[in-house]
Scaffold this motif. Structure first.
Motif, PDB file in Angstrom:
ATOM      1  N   GLY A 190       0.978  -1.215   0.153  1.00 23.78           N
ATOM      2  CA  GLY A 190       0.328  -0.238   0.086  1.00 23.78           C
ATOM      3  C   GLY A 190       0.615   1.141   0.010  1.00 23.78           C
ATOM      4  N   TRP A 191       0.836   2.442  -0.001  1.00 24.94           N
ATOM      5  CA  TRP A 191       1.233   3.602  -0.535  1.00 24.94           C
ATOM      6  C   TRP A 191       0.457   4.727  -0.852  1.00 24.94           C
ATOM      7  N   THR A 192       0.498   5.724   0.180  1.00 26.97           N
ATOM      8  CA  THR A 192      -0.515   7.128  -0.205  1.00 26.97           C
ATOM      9  C   THR A 192       0.582   7.389  -1.059  1.00 26.97           C
ATOM     10  N   LEU A 193      -0.300   8.860  -2.113  1.00 31.95           N
ATOM     11  CA  LEU A 193      -0.181   9.737  -2.904  1.00 31.95           C
ATOM     12  C   LEU A 193       0.328  10.473  -2.085  1.00 31.95           C
ATOM     13  N   LEU A 194       0.981  12.089  -2.333  1.00 35.10           N
ATOM     14  CA  LEU A 194       1.177  13.194  -1.107  1.00 35.10           C
ATOM     15  C   LEU A 194       1.741  14.342  -2.756  1.00 35.10           C
ATOM     16  N   LEU A 195       1.198  15.500  -2.964  1.00 31.09           N
ATOM     17  CA  LEU A 195       1.770  16.678  -3.232  1.00 31.09           C
ATOM     18  C   LEU A 195       1.916  17.448  -2.325  1.00 31.09           C
ATOM     19  N   ASP A 196       3.148  18.364  -2.647  1.00 26.04           N
ATOM     20  CA  ASP A 196       3.402  19.047  -1.641  1.00 26.04           C
ATOM     21  C   ASP A 196       2.679  19.185   0.180  1.00 26.04           C
ATOM     22  N   GLY A 197       3.212  17.484   0.299  1.00 25.95           N
ATOM     23  CA  GLY A 197       2.842  17.619   1.143  1.00 25.95           C
ATOM     24  C   GLY A 197       0.661  16.815   1.539  1.00 25.95           C
ATOM     25  N   ALA A 198       0.174  16.874   0.822  1.00 20.52           N
ATOM     26  CA  ALA A 198      -1.091  17.640   0.534  1.00 20.52           C
ATOM     27  C   ALA A 198      -1.745  15.743   0.190  1.00 20.52           C
ATOM     28  N   PRO A 199      -2.032  14.875   0.765  1.00 21.95           N
ATOM     29  CA  PRO A 199      -2.466  13.084   0.631  1.00 21.95           C
ATOM     30  C   PRO A 199      -3.498  13.387  -1.199  1.00 21.95           C
ATOM     31  N   GLN A 200      -2.855  12.656  -2.034  1.00 24.47           N
ATOM     32  CA  GLN A 200      -4.074  13.049  -3.380  1.00 24.47           C
ATOM     33  C   GLN A 200      -4.345  11.317  -3.344  1.00 24.47           C
ATOM     34  N   SER A 201      -3.998  10.360  -3.095  1.00 26.15           N
ATOM     35  CA  SER A 201      -4.249   9.549  -3.279  1.00 26.15           C
ATOM     36  C   SER A 201      -3.960   8.466  -2.349  1.00 26.15           C
ATOM     37  N   HIS A 202      -4.534   6.623  -2.332  1.00 24.16           N
ATOM     38  CA  HIS A 202      -4.062   5.941  -1.684  1.00 24.16           C
ATOM     39  C   HIS A 202      -4.293   4.770  -2.528  1.00 24.16           C
ATOM     40  N   VAL A 203      -3.330   4.108  -3.097  1.00 21.82           N
ATOM     41  CA  VAL A 203      -3.271   2.366  -3.408  1.00 21.82           C
ATOM     42  C   VAL A 203      -2.986   1.783  -2.911  1.00 21.82           C
ATOM     43  N   ASP A 204      -3.479   0.052  -2.688  1.00 20.64           N
ATOM     44  CA  ASP A 204      -3.091  -0.833  -2.427  1.00 20.64           C
ATOM     45  C   ASP A 204      -2.629  -1.873  -3.804  1.00 20.64           C
ATOM     46  N   LEU A 205      -1.748  -2.064  -4.048  1.00 23.59           N
ATOM     47  CA  LEU A 205      -1.516  -3.081  -5.184  1.00 23.59           C
ATOM     48  C   LEU A 205      -1.922  -4.412  -5.202  1.00 23.59           C
ATOM     49  N   ASP A 206      -1.693  -5.171  -4.050  1.00 29.20           N
ATOM     50  CA  ASP A 206      -2.326  -6.292  -3.631  1.00 29.20           C
ATOM     51  C   ASP A 206      -4.221  -6.235  -3.414  1.00 29.20           C
ATOM     52  N   ASP A 207      -4.631  -5.442  -3.261  1.00 28.98           N
ATOM     53  CA  ASP A 207      -5.891  -5.488  -3.552  1.00 28.98           C
ATOM     54  C   ASP A 207      -6.585  -4.301  -3.947  1.00 28.98           C
TER      55      ASP A 207
END
Length: 297
Positions: free
Chosen positions: A45-62
């Motif tokens: 699982g990964w959380t994408l941030l842009l300049d510190g602001a959360p943008q998205s969360h992805v779980d490659l397994d699910d």
């Protein structure tokens, strides 16, 4: 919702895509500093941030896991837009980590999807480290969201999902009657528009966005945290609009059952919430408000 020292960090030894490495990844992109932070509770699982602001969360397994509340609420609409498993045509305005596109591809195989993302460097960063599965029919176009609408045929989409932020603010030209008229052209009869809208007290922006959608579409509803609707804090709401009545009863049930329960406002209650706000036009539009300092700490 939810940057450029040269060189993307990849903790050596592991395969790209998050299998072997659990260190944070970062790179400068057009919109600021992009970061992928590992989720300590999910092995891929990964959380994408842009300049510190959360943008998205992805779980490659699910890919069916939706970690952000607003994404869960849009996911409810994706689930209810057609019988289970039936492919959809979905246009995503704003790409980020393509979380909802992944969700749709996983839950509705053979769906045709397009995403319009202004930051091509961000898209390349995401696709390198949290890649899409082969066979998913997801095409990502680089460009402005509103310009991208003009390139699609009339009636192409079953759903249009708008989740566009420049930093932590939605650009002004994506908040207007004219913009929503372009969205409506791209939707098939019976199709739906869903928008992620961020606002806080006194909720002028959110009320104006409801009024704007009501001036273009025949039916709408609003999914949100009760504390946001009461003007107690800054947060995300999901506005759903179309020309037929939305599945309000099921949206209400599912939203109330979320890990952080929300409300579904519709009809007279939503009219009362709007409180006489006026539709936004290209001539009067401004970007959505910036989050208060410390929101993302």
């Amino acid at each position: 919702m939810a940057g450029r020292a040269k060189g993307t960090r990849d903790s050596g030894g592991g395969r790209r895509g998050g299998r072997g490495s659990r260190e944070a990844l970062s790179t400068p992109v057009a919109g600021g500093l992009a970061q992928l932070l590992p989720d300590p509770d999910r092995p891929r699982g990964w959380t994408l941030l842009l300049d510190g602001a959360p943008q998205s969360h992805v779980d490659l397994d699910d890919p069916a896991h939706l970690g952000f509340e607003y994404q869960r609420r849009i996911g409810h609409l994706l689930d209810l837009a057609a019988p289970p498993g039936k492919p959809l045509r979905v246009l995503h305005l704003g790409g980020g980590a393509l979380t909802l596109a992944r969700y749709t591809a996983h839950t509705r195989p053979r769906s045709e999807q397009q995403a319009v993302e202004a930051d091509g460097e961000l898209t390349r960063f995401v696709r390198e480290h949290v890649p899409l599965e082969r066979g998913w029919r997801i095409r990502v176009r680089e460009g402005d969201a509103r310009a991208g609408l003009g390139k699609l045929p009339t009636g192409w989409a079953d759903l249009v999902v708008a989740d566009v932020f420049s930093g932590a603010r939605t650009p002004a030209h994506l908040t207007t009657v004219e913009f929503l008229a372009a969205v409506r052209r791209v939707l098939r009869p019976g199709g739906w528009y869903a928008a992620n809208i961020a606002d806080g007290p006194p909720l002028r922006h959110l009320r104006a966005q409801v009024a704007t959608a009501a001036s273009v579409f025949g039916e709408l509803c609003l999914l949100s945290d009760p504390a946001v609707l009461r003007g107690r804090r800054f947060g995300n709401s999901v506005l759903i609009a179309g020309d037929g009545e939305p599945p309000v009863a099921e949206l209400t049930r599912r939203t109330a059952s979320d890990p952080h329960p929300g409300r579904c406002e519709h009809g007279r209650a939503l009219d009362a919430f709007t409180g006489g706000a006026r539709p936004v036009t290209d001539a009067s539009a401004v970007a959505s408000p910036a989050p208060p300092e410390g929101t993302f700490r």
